[in-house]
Scaffold this motif. Structure first.
Motif, PDB file in Angstrom:
ATOM      1  N   GLN A  25       0.663  -1.522  -0.239  1.00  0.00           N
ATOM      2  CA  GLN A  25       0.023  -0.117  -0.146  1.00  0.00           C
ATOM      3  C   GLN A  25       0.629   1.329  -0.776  1.00  0.00           C
ATOM      4  O   GLN A  25       0.051   2.364  -0.768  1.00  0.00           O
ATOM      5  N   LEU A  28       2.105   2.467  -3.196  1.00  0.00           N
ATOM      6  CA  LEU A  28       1.433   2.901  -4.705  1.00  0.00           C
ATOM      7  C   LEU A  28       1.341   4.818  -4.418  1.00  0.00           C
ATOM      8  O   LEU A  28       1.993   5.211  -4.023  1.00  0.00           O
ATOM      9  N   ILE A  74      -3.998   6.799 -11.406  1.00  0.00           N
ATOM     10  CA  ILE A  74      -5.215   5.390 -10.991  1.00  0.00           C
ATOM     11  C   ILE A  74      -5.740   6.230 -12.558  1.00  0.00           C
ATOM     12  O   ILE A  74      -6.167   6.693 -13.149  1.00  0.00           O
ATOM     13  N   HIS A 115      -9.189  -2.643  -2.653  1.00  0.00           N
ATOM     14  CA  HIS A 115      -8.524  -2.080  -3.085  1.00  0.00           C
ATOM     15  C   HIS A 115      -9.502  -0.823  -4.002  1.00  0.00           C
ATOM     16  O   HIS A 115      -9.932  -1.232  -4.061  1.00  0.00           O
ATOM     17  N   ALA A 120      -4.679  -2.558  -8.246  1.00  0.00           N
ATOM     18  CA  ALA A 120      -3.848  -2.474  -7.448  1.00  0.00           C
ATOM     19  C   ALA A 120      -3.994  -3.657  -6.610  1.00  0.00           C
ATOM     20  O   ALA A 120      -4.510  -4.911  -5.863  1.00  0.00           O
TER      21      ALA A 120
END
Length: 190
Positions: A25, A28, A74, A115, A120
């Motif tokens: 995480q 990311l 994203i 997620h 992801a």
């Protein structure tokens, strides 16, 4: 059927899984947090960018966000549907630059998301401990359902009966007391 591992091994495995999940995480290019009702995503960007430089596309089942002319930070399918009309994004100044803050309103407000987008890494949603104050935001019926789900999850993890199973056991015990002449030695709970 094999027995479950000793508590020490389970604790070590849980700690390793949490560390791996935390590392995934942290890697990311955005941060995210959720309640049972909604999901918030933060993307930190350079202070030089203005609102017109930011591109955010929110649809019922997909999200795309980033700086115009660059690869999106994203871009993918959401694991569950959202309420587009209730979902928003803003650009906020911070000490280090600016944050693109995206708020997604979940369609089903009774589920945790593993997620933000399906490509992801996932988090273990069974380990989520919602804040009590957030439970207070729910209406009575919804709150009761969420609390029951949380209780049942904890009971299952501890190898104990869920609330529905306990209710059946209580009814059986009551019936046994009312009918002491009956033999329940071979009774099976299904």
């Amino acid at each position: 059927m094999s027995g479950s591992p000793p508590p020490e091994e389970r604790a070590t495995a849980d700690a390793e899984a949490r560390a791996k999940e935390h590392a995934e995480q942290a890697a990311l290019p955005y941060r995210w947090d959720q309640t049972i009702k909604d999901l918030d995503i933060t993307i930190s960007i350079d202070a030089k960018y203005k609102g017109k430089d930011v591109h955010v596309s929110i649809s019922r089942n997909a999200l795309k966000a980033g700086i115009r002319g660059q690869d999106p930070v994203i871009d993918g399918q959401l694991p569950h549907a959202i309420r587009v009309d209730e979902s928003t994004w803003t650009l906020s100044p911070t000490a280090a630059g600016k944050d693109i803050e995206i708020h997604l309103d979940k369609q089903n407000q009774l589920e945790w998301w593993p997620h933000v987008i399906t490509s992801a890494p996932k988090i273990d949603t069974s380990k989520i401990q919602p804040e009590t104050s957030k439970l207070g935001d729910l209406d009575g019926e919804t709150r009761g359902m969420v609390e029951k789900m949380m209780f049942d999850q904890r009971q299952k993890e501890a190898g104990k009966p869920t609330s529905d199973e306990q209710k059946k056991l209580d009814i059986l015990e009551q019936f046994k007391k009312q009918h002491p002449e009956m033999d329940f030695s071979n009774a099976k709970m299904g």
